[in-house]
Structures are given as C-alpha cells and as structure tokens.
Design a protein around this motif. Sequence first.
Motif: not given
Length: 64
Positions: A43-47
């Motif tokens: 979930g890189i977009q959130g991390d």
Amino acid sequence: MDPSKPQSAGNKALEDENEKIHKELAALSSKGKQRVVPGASHGIQGDKPAAVTQTVVEVLAQIK
C-alpha cells in the motif's frame, strides 16, 4: 514480518524471486526502473505518498 528477526528460508526465496520478476518487468522498457522504497508496503500510496508523487512527476517529465 519483524525486520529485527531473520527471515525464514522460504520467505527469503519468495522475496528473491519477486525481486527477479520485478527486474525482468522493468527491463521490458528501455526506460524501465525498479525502485525499492524503504518502509513501504504493498500500500505504498498510503505509506509513502511523496515517493509515488515524485515518481509520477518524473515519468511525466520524460514524455514532455
């Protein structure tokens, strides 16, 4: 996964195979790159949203 503990052999093998696949995928384009962002999960977009934004800006700059 706890980064302070060693990986199991099975987990390490899976991680190595995934890295190989990602490199092969990036190599399909002359401009392809593989980036590993420390601290990011699937979930890189959130991390790490700044890393995603920066990469999108870089891609857009290449097509101008």
